[in-house]
Design a protein around this motif. Structure first.
Motif, short mmCIF file in Angstrom:
data_model
loop_
_atom_site.label_atom_id
_atom_site.label_comp_id
_atom_site.label_asym_id
_atom_site.label_seq_id
_atom_site.Cartn_x
_atom_site.Cartn_y
_atom_site.Cartn_z
N LEU B 141 54.37 103.31 34.44
CA LEU B 141 54.93 104.54 33.88
C LEU B 141 55.47 105.46 34.98
O LEU B 141 56.56 106.00 34.88
N GLN B 142 54.66 105.60 36.02
CA GLN B 142 55.07 106.47 37.13
C GLN B 142 56.35 105.98 37.75
O GLN B 142 57.23 106.75 38.10
N ASP B 143 56.40 104.66 37.89
CA ASP B 143 57.57 104.00 38.44
C ASP B 143 58.82 104.46 37.68
O ASP B 143 59.81 104.90 38.26
N LYS B 144 58.73 104.37 36.35
CA LYS B 144 59.88 104.75 35.53
C LYS B 144 60.18 106.23 35.63
O LYS B 144 61.33 106.64 35.77
N LEU B 145 59.13 107.03 35.55
CA LEU B 145 59.34 108.48 35.62
C LEU B 145 59.99 108.86 36.94
O LEU B 145 60.85 109.73 37.00
N GLN B 146 59.55 108.18 37.98
CA GLN B 146 60.10 108.50 39.30
C GLN B 146 61.59 108.16 39.37
O GLN B 146 62.39 108.94 39.87
N ILE B 147 61.93 106.97 38.85
CA ILE B 147 63.33 106.56 38.88
C ILE B 147 64.18 107.55 38.09
O ILE B 147 65.22 108.03 38.56
N ILE B 148 63.71 107.87 36.90
CA ILE B 148 64.45 108.80 36.05
C ILE B 148 64.63 110.14 36.76
O ILE B 148 65.73 110.69 36.81
N THR B 149 63.53 110.63 37.32
CA THR B 149 63.59 111.93 37.97
C THR B 149 64.54 111.93 39.16
O THR B 149 65.36 112.83 39.33
N GLU B 150 64.45 110.89 39.97
CA GLU B 150 65.32 110.82 41.14
C GLU B 150 66.79 110.78 40.74
O GLU B 150 67.62 111.46 41.33
N GLN B 151 67.08 109.97 39.72
CA GLN B 151 68.48 109.86 39.30
C GLN B 151 68.99 111.19 38.76
O GLN B 151 70.11 111.61 39.07
N ILE B 152 68.14 111.85 37.97
CA ILE B 152 68.57 113.12 37.40
C ILE B 152 68.75 114.18 38.47
O ILE B 152 69.74 114.91 38.47
N ASN B 153 67.83 114.21 39.41
CA ASN B 153 67.97 115.19 40.51
C ASN B 153 69.25 114.98 41.28
O ASN B 153 69.92 115.93 41.67
N MET B 154 69.57 113.72 41.51
CA MET B 154 70.75 113.39 42.29
C MET B 154 72.01 113.86 41.57
O MET B 154 72.89 114.46 42.17
N ILE B 155 72.07 113.61 40.27
CA ILE B 155 73.22 114.05 39.48
C ILE B 155 73.27 115.57 39.47
O ILE B 155 74.33 116.18 39.59
N ASP B 156 72.09 116.17 39.36
CA ASP B 156 72.02 117.62 39.22
C ASP B 156 72.62 118.35 40.42
O ASP B 156 73.25 119.39 40.27
N MET B 274 64.53 109.94 23.78
CA MET B 274 65.77 109.65 23.05
C MET B 274 66.94 110.44 23.63
O MET B 274 68.05 109.92 23.74
N VAL B 275 66.67 111.68 23.98
CA VAL B 275 67.73 112.50 24.58
C VAL B 275 68.16 111.91 25.92
O VAL B 275 69.36 111.78 26.21
N LEU B 276 67.18 111.49 26.72
CA LEU B 276 67.52 110.88 28.01
C LEU B 276 68.29 109.57 27.81
O LEU B 276 69.21 109.27 28.55
N ASP B 277 67.90 108.84 26.79
CA ASP B 277 68.64 107.62 26.44
C ASP B 277 70.09 107.96 26.09
O ASP B 277 71.01 107.27 26.51
N GLY B 278 70.25 109.01 25.31
CA GLY B 278 71.57 109.46 24.91
C GLY B 278 72.41 109.83 26.13
O GLY B 278 73.59 109.50 26.21
N TYR B 279 71.76 110.46 27.09
CA TYR B 279 72.45 110.84 28.31
C TYR B 279 72.88 109.60 29.08
O TYR B 279 74.02 109.51 29.56
N ALA B 280 71.97 108.63 29.17
CA ALA B 280 72.30 107.38 29.87
C ALA B 280 73.46 106.68 29.18
O ALA B 280 74.34 106.12 29.85
N GLN B 281 73.48 106.74 27.86
CA GLN B 281 74.57 106.11 27.12
C GLN B 281 75.89 106.82 27.37
O GLN B 281 76.93 106.18 27.52
#
Ligand code: ZN
Ligand code: ZN
Lengths: 101, 338
Positions: B141-156, B274-281
């Motif tokens: 879970l942490q693995d996924k949360l970390q990846i998501i967070t890093e990607q979002i921070n980078m875009i941000d 679901m919102v994050l999924d929508g964003y990825a889509q």
């Protein structure tokens, strides 16, 4: 004319100088990194070797030619009766500008 | 392996939303980061506790295994990518045979796969095999949360640069949602508060939807080379469109993140993912698909993998898995010790 390659390694001197290499080069002679197709004008990395320029630089070049043609055309209007020769030149440039390199 | 510390370090790069005003450009990302932090610190351990309790109730902790734990070992399963996925989906079984412990993953057909060796590592604190499994799951879970967070921070980071750059005439839609959310914060009555929050969420969803359409039509204009009609001036027309596209993108990003952050705050984790999924889509369909050209129309992009558009096109989240795991609390995650 063939497409050009460039080094996208930001730390490499050839990148800073926007040095380009002929297509047959695969690796940067300075840093050894892989070379990629780049825009001849602005050095933007291009997806493949089908064009020399990126879309924006290509348009900029088109615009310059179009403006030149329009300027000549305006001249033609200014010269009474004698514009035929100038118009010929304008047409020639016009044809040239529509042809993609 | 990832640890809570790693994730906190990644999340730590974002300020807490409490230190920011609602109108701050960094607010949506900060609110979401706070929410994700909360999942790690509160929700994930709760999931683990539930699993543990279910197993205690079912009395599936054999004394023999319990005895082994007292020695203070830590057990680590050697696994490949497939196995890891199985584990993330909660299909793991621990088996003791001739005094040796192995782990088995239940395959899709209900059969158990090959036995996997478990390595023994010494630990200062005592851990039982169940905790080991749980640790592995938390790691996933942490693995996924970390990846998501890093990607979002980078875009941000890129987005905030756009937002700071100039007047954005497309941000109004986002502000209408953000203002409703801000108002909801000052309302004591729960019913009214909920109604306002729901309105805020709807407005943000609408903002993202409208601007996605605008952005797609701007991209289509460029794809169709409509700018050629502006004789002698087409390069300028491209630059103007590109500017609009970037402005839309920045607001869409803010709207998705604030919505995900609000859901996170409300502990609606399924809705959040679901919102994050929508964003990825959105990234996939609108940006990744056109990345080859976006880099050529954008004067500020160097076209490399690290450039604005290509780096953004890479966002691929594994949020749907996350959703399932976080929602598994009411149905016990399949875990057993035999
Ligand atoms: Zn080089
Ligand atoms: Zn160029």
């Amino acid at each position: 004319m063939s497409c050009l390659k460039g080094c996208i390694n930001k730390k490499c001197e050839t990148n800073k100088n926007k040095q380009t290499y002929p297509e047959k080069f695969d690796y940067c002679p300075k840093c050894g990194e892989r070379l990629y197709y780049v825009c001849k004008e602005c050095y933007t990395q291009l997806p493949d070797g089908s064009k020399q320029y990126c879309e924006l630089c290509w348009e900029k070049k088109q615009n310059a030619k179009e403006k030149a043609v329009d300027a000549v055309a305006a001249l033609v209007d200014l010269i009474p009766n004698g514009g035929a020769a100038v118009k010929n030149i304008a047409d020639t440039i016009g044809k040239f500008s529509n042809r993609r390199k | 392996m990832f640890s809570v510390k790693n994730v906190n370090a990644a999340l730590g790069t974002v300020l807490s939303s409490k230190e920011l005003s609602f109108t701050d450009d960094a607010y949506p990302a900060a609110l979401l980061a706070d929410g994700l932090k909360d999942i790690l610190e509160r929700v994930v351990p709760a999931v683990v506790d539930d699993v543990y309790n279910v197993l205690l109730e079912q009395n599936v902790l054999p004394t023999q295994v319990q005895f082994l734990l007292k020695k203070g070992y830590r057990y680590v399963v050697d696994m490949d990518e497939d196995t890891r996925r199985g584990l993330e989906e909660g299909r793991l079984k621990l088996v003791t045979e001739h005094g040796k412990m192995t782990a088995q993953i239940r395959e899709a057909n209900g059969q158990y796969g090959p036995k996997l060796p478990i390595k023994k590592e010494y630990l200062s604190a005592e851990l039982n095999p169940l905790q080991v499994v749980n640790i592995l799951q938390i790691n996933a879970l942490q693995d996924k949360l970390q990846i998501i967070t890093e990607q979002i921070n980078m875009i941000d980071i890129g987005v905030q640069r756009i937002l700071q750059g100039q007047q954005n005439d497309r941000i109004g839609l986002y502000y209408s949602g953000m203002n409703l959310y801000q108002e909801s914060k000052y309302i004591a009555d729960n019913e009214l508060k909920n109604a306002l929050t729901a309105q805020a969420l709807r407005a943000l969803s609408e903002a993202a939807y409208q601007l996605t359409l605008t952005m797609q039509s701007d991209i289509q204009y460029l794809v169709d080379k409509k700018y050629r009609e502006a004789r002698g001036n087409s390069a300028e027309v491209i630059k103007e469109r590109m500017n609009g596209i970037k402005q839309s993108f920045a607001v869409i990003h803010q709207a998705f993140l604030l919505r995900a952050g609000i859901y996170c705050e409300l502990n609606e984790l399924a809705a959040m993912s679901m919102v994050l999924d929508g964003y990825a889509q959105f990234i996939e369909n609108t940006i990744a698909k056109h990345a080859d050209r976006l880099v050529q129309w954008d004067e500020d992009d160097d076209g490399t993998e690290k450039g604005f558009w290509r780096s953004r096109a890479k966002l691929k989240t594994t949020v749907s898995d996350l959703t399932r795991q976080l929602n598994a609390t009411d149905k016990p995650i399949y875990l057993s010790i035999v």
